[in-house]
Design an enzyme around this catalytic site. Structure first.
Site: not given
Ligand code: UT7
Length: 342
Positions: A129, A269, A299
Site C-alpha cells: 500500500c 492511504h 482500500n
Molecule cells: O492497507 C494496510 C492494510 N490494512 C489495514 O490498514 C487494516 C488495519 N486494521 C483494521 O482496519 C481493523 O483492525 C479491522 C477493520 C481489520 C478490524 O477491526 P477491529 O476493530 O480491529 O476488529 P477485531 O479484529 O478486533 O474484530 C472484532 C470482532 C471479531 O469478533 P470476536 O472475535 O470479537 O467475536 C471479529 O471476528 O469483529 C469480528 N469481525 C467481523 N464481524 C462482522 C471481523 N470482521 C468482521 C466482519 N463482519 N466483516
C-alpha cells in the site's frame, strides 16, 4: 519565481535549477460496485459492522477480463492527456502493485504497450500500500538527476483477485482501481519537496500473500491451504499504521520546516476511517484537512493515494501552489510521507 517562504530540503543537494513536479494526475475505477449489502448476502457480516469499524460503504470490483494493466492504462492515459504529453514522449514507466497481471514480465511493460509509450523503459515496484509514494520518490530521482524528462508513475491493483471471499476479516476491506501521475521538471515550483520512507521486515508476516513465490510455489496443496489469498492480523496492522504514518509525517514536516497548518490537504492511504482520524488527531490536523474517499472505494493498496490525489484535485481541494502531504502504510511493513507543492 519559486516561493521563497518554502524551505526546499532538496536544494541542499546538487539539484539547484531543477525540480520534480506532478504535471497531471488521472485515475480509473471499474464500473462494478460491490456494496456492504451485497456482502451481507455472501458472508456473515453486516453493513453496520463494516461502516462503524472501517467507514467503507462500497468498493469497485474489476470485471473478469479486466486486469491490473488495463486499469493502469486507463489511469495513465487520463494523466497523459491532462499533462498534454504524447505517450511516445514518456521516458520511464514505474508501476507499483502487489497484484501484477502475472509474476513476470512486469505489468509496467504491458501498460507501455497498451498506451503506446514505445520509447519508455518500464519496471514494477512492490511496496504494497506504500507503493505509490515509493514509486514517486524513485521517479523523482530520475528527473532530478537529469536522466529522464518525463516519468509516468502508476499505482494499480486488482485486489479482488487475491481476496479470500470466505474470510470476513479481510474481504470487506479491499477494492480495485488505478491512479497515475506524470512527473516532469517544472520551473517556478518546488514540486516533490521530500519523501520519508521506512520499512520493518520483522513484521512481514502480519500482512502477506504467502503462496505463489519460491517459498510456497503453487501446488494443489498451497491452493487448498488458501496460501494464495491475502492474510492479515488487522489489529497489529492498525496500531503499526497509526504510529508509522504519524512519525513519518512529523519527519517530513520537520525536514521542510513546516507546521501542519501549512498543509492544505493531507491524503492518507485509504485503509480505515479510524486510522485516518487517529493519524489526523496525532498530527493536530483539522478534519477539513484530511481527504477521504474510503467510503466509496475501500482500500485499493498502491492505487489508494493516487486515486485520492486525483479526486482531491478534481474537487478543487488543492490548487497550484498548495502543499499536500501524502501518507502511506502497508505490508512489509512499509510506510512513507511525501510533501508536494502542487
Ligand atoms: O492497507 C494496510 C492494510 N490494512 C489495514 O490498514 C487494516 C488495519 N486494521 C483494521 O482496519 C481493523 O483492525 C479491522 C477493520 C481489520 C478490524 O477491526 P477491529 O476493530 O480491529 O476488529 P477485531 O479484529 O478486533 O474484530 C472484532 C470482532 C471479531 O469478533 P470476536 O472475535 O470479537 O467475536 C471479529 O471476528 O469483529 C469480528 N469481525 C467481523 N464481524 C462482522 C471481523 N470482521 C468482521 C466482519 N463482519 N466483516
Amino acid at each position: 519565481m519559486t516561493n521563497p517562504e518554502i524551505k526546499n530540503p532538496r536544494a541542499k543537494h546538487d539539484f539547484i535549477g531543477r525540480t520534480c513536479s506532478i504535471s497531471a494526475v488521472g485515475s480509473y475505477v471499474p464500473e462494478k460496485v460491490l456494496t456492504n449489502a451485497d456482502l451481507e448476502k455472501r458472508i456473515d457480516t453486516t453493513d453496520e459492522w463494516i461502516t462503524t469499524r472501517t467507514g467503507i460503504k462500497e468498493r469497485r470490483i474489476a470485471a473478469d477480463d479486466e486486469h491490473t494493466s488495463d486499469m493502469a492504462a486507463h489511469a495513465a492515459k487520463r494523466a497523459l492527456e491532462r499533462a498534454e504529453v504524447d505517450p511516445a514522449d514518456v521516458d520511464l514507466i514505474i508501476l507499483a502493485t502487489i497484484t501484477p497481471d502475472m509474476p513476470f514480465p512486469a505489468t509496467a511493460c504491458l501498460v507501455q504497450e497498451k498506451i503506446g509509450a514505445h520509447n519508455a523503459a518500464a519496471f514494477d515496484i512492490e511496496a504494497a500500500c506504500s507503493g505509490f509514494v515509493y514509486a514517486l520518490e524513485i521517479g523523482q530521482q530520475f528527473i532530478m538527476s537529469r536522466t529522464y524528462d518525463t516519468v509516468l508513475v502508476i499505482g494499480a491493483e486488482k485486489l479482488s483477485s487475491i481476496m479470500d471471499w470466505e474470510d470476513r476479516n479481510t474481504c470487506v476491506l479491499f477494492g480495485d482501481g488505478a491512479g497515475a501521475a506524470v512527473l516532469q521538471n517544472r520551473e517556478n515550483s518546488h514540486g516533490l519537496l521530500t519523501a520519508c520512507m521506512g520499512a520493518d521486515g520483522r513484521k512481514a508476516s502480519i500482512l502477506s500473500q504467502p503462496g505463489g513465490g519460491c517459498l510456497h510455489p503453487a501446488t494443489a496443496k498451497t491452493v487448498s491451504d488458501r496460501l494464495h489469498f491475502l492474510r492479515m492480523d488487522g489489529k497489529d496492522v492498525f496500531k503499526s499504521a497509526v504510529n508509522a504514518m504519524a512519525t513519518a509525517a512529523r519527519e517530513a514536516l520537520g525536514r521542510c520546516e513546516l507546521e501542519i497548518d501549512r498543509i492544505k490537504c493531507i491524503i492518507p492511504h485509504q485503509a480505515n476511517m479510524r486510522i485516518l482520524k487517529a493519524v489526523g488527531d496525532r498530527l493536530g490536523a483539522s478534519e477539513d484537512q484530511v481527504f477521504s474517499n474510503l467510503e466509496r472505494y475501500g482500500n485499493t493498496s498502491a492505487a489508494s493515494v493516487a486515486i485520492a490525489l486525483d479526486e482531491a484535485v478534481e474537487q478543487g481541494k488543492v490548487e497550484r501552489g498548495d502543499l499536500i502531504l501524502l501518507l502511506v502504510f502497508g505490508a512489509g511493513l512499509t510506510w512513507g510521507a511525501a510533501i508536494i507543492e502542487w
